[in-house]
Write a protein that holds these residues in place. Structure first.
Motif, PDB file in Angstrom:
ATOM      1  N   ALA A  81      -3.245  10.647   3.856  1.00  0.00           N
ATOM      2  CA  ALA A  81      -3.701  11.036   5.200  1.00  0.00           C
ATOM      3  C   ALA A  81      -2.863  12.220   5.684  1.00  0.00           C
ATOM      4  O   ALA A  81      -1.873  12.581   5.045  1.00  0.00           O
ATOM      5  CB  ALA A  81      -3.582   9.855   6.150  1.00  0.00           C
ATOM      6  N   ALA A 112      -5.593   6.332  10.092  1.00  0.00           N
ATOM      7  CA  ALA A 112      -5.612   5.644   8.788  1.00  0.00           C
ATOM      8  C   ALA A 112      -4.714   4.404   8.802  1.00  0.00           C
ATOM      9  O   ALA A 112      -5.065   3.368   8.226  1.00  0.00           O
ATOM     10  CB  ALA A 112      -5.181   6.606   7.693  1.00  0.00           C
ATOM     11  N   TYR A 135       0.860  -1.193   0.000  1.00  0.00           N
ATOM     12  CA  TYR A 135       0.000   0.000   0.000  1.00  0.00           C
ATOM     13  C   TYR A 135       0.887   1.231   0.000  1.00  0.00           C
ATOM     14  O   TYR A 135       1.783   1.368   0.841  1.00  0.00           O
ATOM     15  CB  TYR A 135      -0.850   0.009   1.280  1.00  0.00           C
ATOM     16  CG  TYR A 135      -2.308   0.252   1.012  1.00  0.00           C
ATOM     17  CD1 TYR A 135      -3.193  -0.808   0.885  1.00  0.00           C
ATOM     18  CD2 TYR A 135      -2.802   1.550   0.880  1.00  0.00           C
ATOM     19  CE1 TYR A 135      -4.543  -0.584   0.631  1.00  0.00           C
ATOM     20  CE2 TYR A 135      -4.142   1.776   0.632  1.00  0.00           C
ATOM     21  CZ  TYR A 135      -5.009   0.707   0.499  1.00  0.00           C
ATOM     22  OH  TYR A 135      -6.337   0.934   0.254  1.00  0.00           O
ATOM     23  N   GLU A 187      -4.164  16.684  -2.693  1.00  0.00           N
ATOM     24  CA  GLU A 187      -4.886  15.558  -3.322  1.00  0.00           C
ATOM     25  C   GLU A 187      -4.459  15.395  -4.781  1.00  0.00           C
ATOM     26  O   GLU A 187      -4.172  14.289  -5.241  1.00  0.00           O
ATOM     27  CB  GLU A 187      -6.400  15.782  -3.247  1.00  0.00           C
ATOM     28  CG  GLU A 187      -6.951  15.558  -1.853  1.00  0.00           C
ATOM     29  CD  GLU A 187      -8.417  16.002  -1.715  1.00  0.00           C
ATOM     30  OE1 GLU A 187      -9.016  16.462  -2.716  1.00  0.00           O
ATOM     31  OE2 GLU A 187      -8.947  15.895  -0.602  1.00  0.00           O
ATOM     32  N   PHE A 235       1.298   4.891   0.963  1.00  0.00           N
ATOM     33  CA  PHE A 235       0.614   5.710   1.968  1.00  0.00           C
ATOM     34  C   PHE A 235       1.234   7.106   1.978  1.00  0.00           C
ATOM     35  O   PHE A 235       2.338   7.304   2.476  1.00  0.00           O
ATOM     36  CB  PHE A 235       0.785   5.028   3.340  1.00  0.00           C
ATOM     37  CG  PHE A 235      -0.036   5.645   4.431  1.00  0.00           C
ATOM     38  CD1 PHE A 235      -1.235   5.083   4.830  1.00  0.00           C
ATOM     39  CD2 PHE A 235       0.405   6.798   5.074  1.00  0.00           C
ATOM     40  CE1 PHE A 235      -1.996   5.663   5.848  1.00  0.00           C
ATOM     41  CE2 PHE A 235      -0.348   7.378   6.084  1.00  0.00           C
ATOM     42  CZ  PHE A 235      -1.548   6.812   6.474  1.00  0.00           C
ATOM     43  N   TYR A 262      -3.445   3.109  -3.096  1.00  0.00           N
ATOM     44  CA  TYR A 262      -2.819   4.183  -2.314  1.00  0.00           C
ATOM     45  C   TYR A 262      -3.822   4.903  -1.441  1.00  0.00           C
ATOM     46  O   TYR A 262      -5.026   4.861  -1.687  1.00  0.00           O
ATOM     47  CB  TYR A 262      -2.046   5.163  -3.207  1.00  0.00           C
ATOM     48  CG  TYR A 262      -2.861   6.264  -3.865  1.00  0.00           C
ATOM     49  CD1 TYR A 262      -3.520   6.060  -5.063  1.00  0.00           C
ATOM     50  CD2 TYR A 262      -2.947   7.524  -3.275  1.00  0.00           C
ATOM     51  CE1 TYR A 262      -4.234   7.079  -5.672  1.00  0.00           C
ATOM     52  CE2 TYR A 262      -3.660   8.556  -3.872  1.00  0.00           C
ATOM     53  CZ  TYR A 262      -4.306   8.328  -5.071  1.00  0.00           C
ATOM     54  OH  TYR A 262      -5.010   9.335  -5.664  1.00  0.00           O
ATOM     55  N   LYS A 263      -3.279   5.556  -0.414  1.00  0.00           N
ATOM     56  CA  LYS A 263      -4.118   6.323   0.523  1.00  0.00           C
ATOM     57  C   LYS A 263      -3.377   7.601   0.890  1.00  0.00           C
ATOM     58  O   LYS A 263      -2.142   7.611   0.952  1.00  0.00           O
ATOM     59  CB  LYS A 263      -4.363   5.483   1.775  1.00  0.00           C
ATOM     60  CG  LYS A 263      -5.187   6.189   2.810  1.00  0.00           C
ATOM     61  CD  LYS A 263      -6.047   5.227   3.612  1.00  0.00           C
ATOM     62  CE  LYS A 263      -7.093   5.979   4.419  1.00  0.00           C
ATOM     63  NZ  LYS A 263      -8.351   6.132   3.708  1.00  0.00           N
ATOM     64  N   LEU A 322      -6.031   0.611   8.030  1.00  0.00           N
ATOM     65  CA  LEU A 322      -5.477  -0.280   6.988  1.00  0.00           C
ATOM     66  C   LEU A 322      -5.037  -1.600   7.604  1.00  0.00           C
ATOM     67  O   LEU A 322      -5.260  -2.672   7.028  1.00  0.00           O
ATOM     68  CB  LEU A 322      -4.308   0.404   6.267  1.00  0.00           C
ATOM     69  CG  LEU A 322      -4.690   1.560   5.336  1.00  0.00           C
ATOM     70  CD1 LEU A 322      -3.448   2.193   4.721  1.00  0.00           C
ATOM     71  CD2 LEU A 322      -5.627   1.086   4.219  1.00  0.00           C
TER      72      LEU A 322
END
Ligand SMILES: C=CC1=C(C)c2cc3[nH]c(cc4nc(cc5[nH]c(cc1n2)c(C)c5CCC(=O)O)C(CCC(=O)O)=C4C)c(C)c3C=C
Ligand code: FE2
Length: 383
Positions: free
Chosen positions: A234, A252, A190, A215, A192, A231-232, A256
């Motif tokens: 935070a 977050a 992932y 973003e 992040f 992907y994330k 996950l």
């Protein structure tokens, strides 16, 4: 072209432990960081918060060697940028102007005047614009400029943000790819992104474009990376008792982990150099949270520092600024004087004018006590 200067702007950080409290004071005395309804309260509140926060903050700086590396790295970036510009045919003097610690922006401006710079590119080392960072430095420079006829002779331009510069995105994508290829399952890990947060009121009340730019930046880096990893994004480093941009990084990470994610590749997205929030907050605090929650791999992508692709990108940003129409401080986003950068509804009550004055004073007192309690009660500011 006249004598060319490039002024790099950054936040600054304490060089040693004794600098921590006065550095924090400078930061919290800035109305672009915390704006109170009465400017008279700014200095006492800055004193209060910096005094309460200094011990915890010093402990964190102790863990990363007793001071911030931000000055050393920013100086190295400045030198690398000067050589890169030279290779690209531009002789430029490069200056560093920090907002809250040495070398202060005022010191850089004094040197720019001594060197009789005629053309100046003002480049914040924040890829994304926030009122609290780039905006704060621009407002300071605007005030300095207005009071100095010598500076007004300089042909200057500012670069409000450059998160969409292709070379910067490439540098970030390269750094992520290298780290991804070192983990157990490069195609599944992932990604992040952890950005420095700001209070929600900056976005909602003051129109800060920061969240949008962060973003967009994460999405553009993913496009450049061209891999199918999930992907994330935070937000980290919240301070004090107001609501900050969400999701919070610590929350977050735990979510996950609960979903069964085992490998995280963490990308600091709003910083271009290593500093306390990468070396201590991500590498130590969030790593511990992640491991405790069951994440098996917590790999952190380094900040770009003096990465050659990144330095070339900075040089391209400077050269583009020289050829584009100049942008003045006044053209960039500025909160109105009465913008609420901190929730103030608490003292908007009262039936008569004098009652309002007293209500206001009492509410401010209450607010200070509340802040004091929250700061002391929580024991740690980065929650
Ligand atoms: C994009 C970057 C940053 C934003 C946006 C930002 C907003 C912001 N920060 C604070 C409070 C603190 N920031 C501190 C350190 C710090 N912040 C940034 C960048 C952004 N801040 C950097 C690069 C640094 C590190 C400097 C260093 O020493 O290496 C600190 C001090 C650290 C500590 O005490 O633990 C505070 C406090 C607020 C309130 C804010 C937006 C309103
Ligand atoms: Fe910060």
């Amino acid at each position: 072209m006249g004598r060319l200067g490039v002024l790099l702007l950054n936040l600054g950080g304490p060089d040693k432990l004794e600098d921590v409290r006065p550095f924090l004071y400078n930061l919290f005395a800035d109305p672009e960081i915390i704006r109170l309804p009465s400017p008279l309260l700014q200095a006492p509140l800055a004193w209060l918060i910096s005094t309460l926060r200094a011990k915890k903050s010093q402990e964190n700086y102790k863990k990363i060697g007793g001071g911030s590396p931000i000055r050393r790295i920013t100086e190295a970036q400045g030198q690398a940028l000067r050589s890169q510009l030279q290779q690209n045919g531009h002789e430029a003097h490069v200056y560093l102007g920090m907002r809250y610690w040495h070398p202060f922006t005022e010191e850089a401006i004094a040197q720019i005047k001594r060197d009789q710079i005629e053309e100046l590119v003002i480049l914040p080392l924040y890829p994304q614009f926030s009122i609290s960072t780039t905006g704060s430095s621009f407002r300071l420079l605007d005030r300095i400029w207005k009071n100095d006829p010598d500076l007004q002779k300089i042909k200057y331009t500012v670069v409000p943000s450059w998160y969409d510069n292709s070379g910067y995105l490439q540098a970030m994508a390269n750094l992520i790819a290298t780290k991804l290829d070192q983990v157990k399952n490069p195609s599944e890990a992932y990604i992040f992104f952890s950005a420095h947060g700001v209070p929600v009121s900056y976005i909602e009340e003051a129109g800060d474009p920061y969240q949008k730019e962060i973003e967009n930046c994460a999405a553009l880096i993913m496009q450049k990376l061209n891999r199918s990893n999930p992907y994330k994004l935070a937000y980290q480093s919240r301070v004090g008792p107001v609501e900050w941009l969400q999701p919070y990084t610590d929350v977050a990470i735990k979510e996950l982990a609960q979903q069964g994610v085992k490998e995280l590749v963490v990308v600091p997205i709003s910083f271009v150099s290593e500093h306390i929030e990468t070396l201590e907050e991500i590498d130590m605090e969030y790593r511990e949270i992640a491991e405790h929650a069951g994440i098996e791999t917590f790999a952190r992508v380094p900040a770009p520092d003096t990465d050659p692709t990144f330095i070339q990108a900075l040089a391209n940003v400077v050269m583009k600024a020289l050829s584009d129409r100049p942008i003045a401080f006044a053209e960039t986003i500025q909160p109105q004087k009465n913008t609420k950068l901190y929730p103030q509804e608490r003292w908007e009550w009262g039936m008569t004018q004098s009652a309002e004055v007293w209500n206001g004073r009492l509410a401010m007192l209450g607010f200070l006590i509340l802040l004091l309690e929250l700061w002391l009660g929580r024991g740690q500011i980065f929650q």
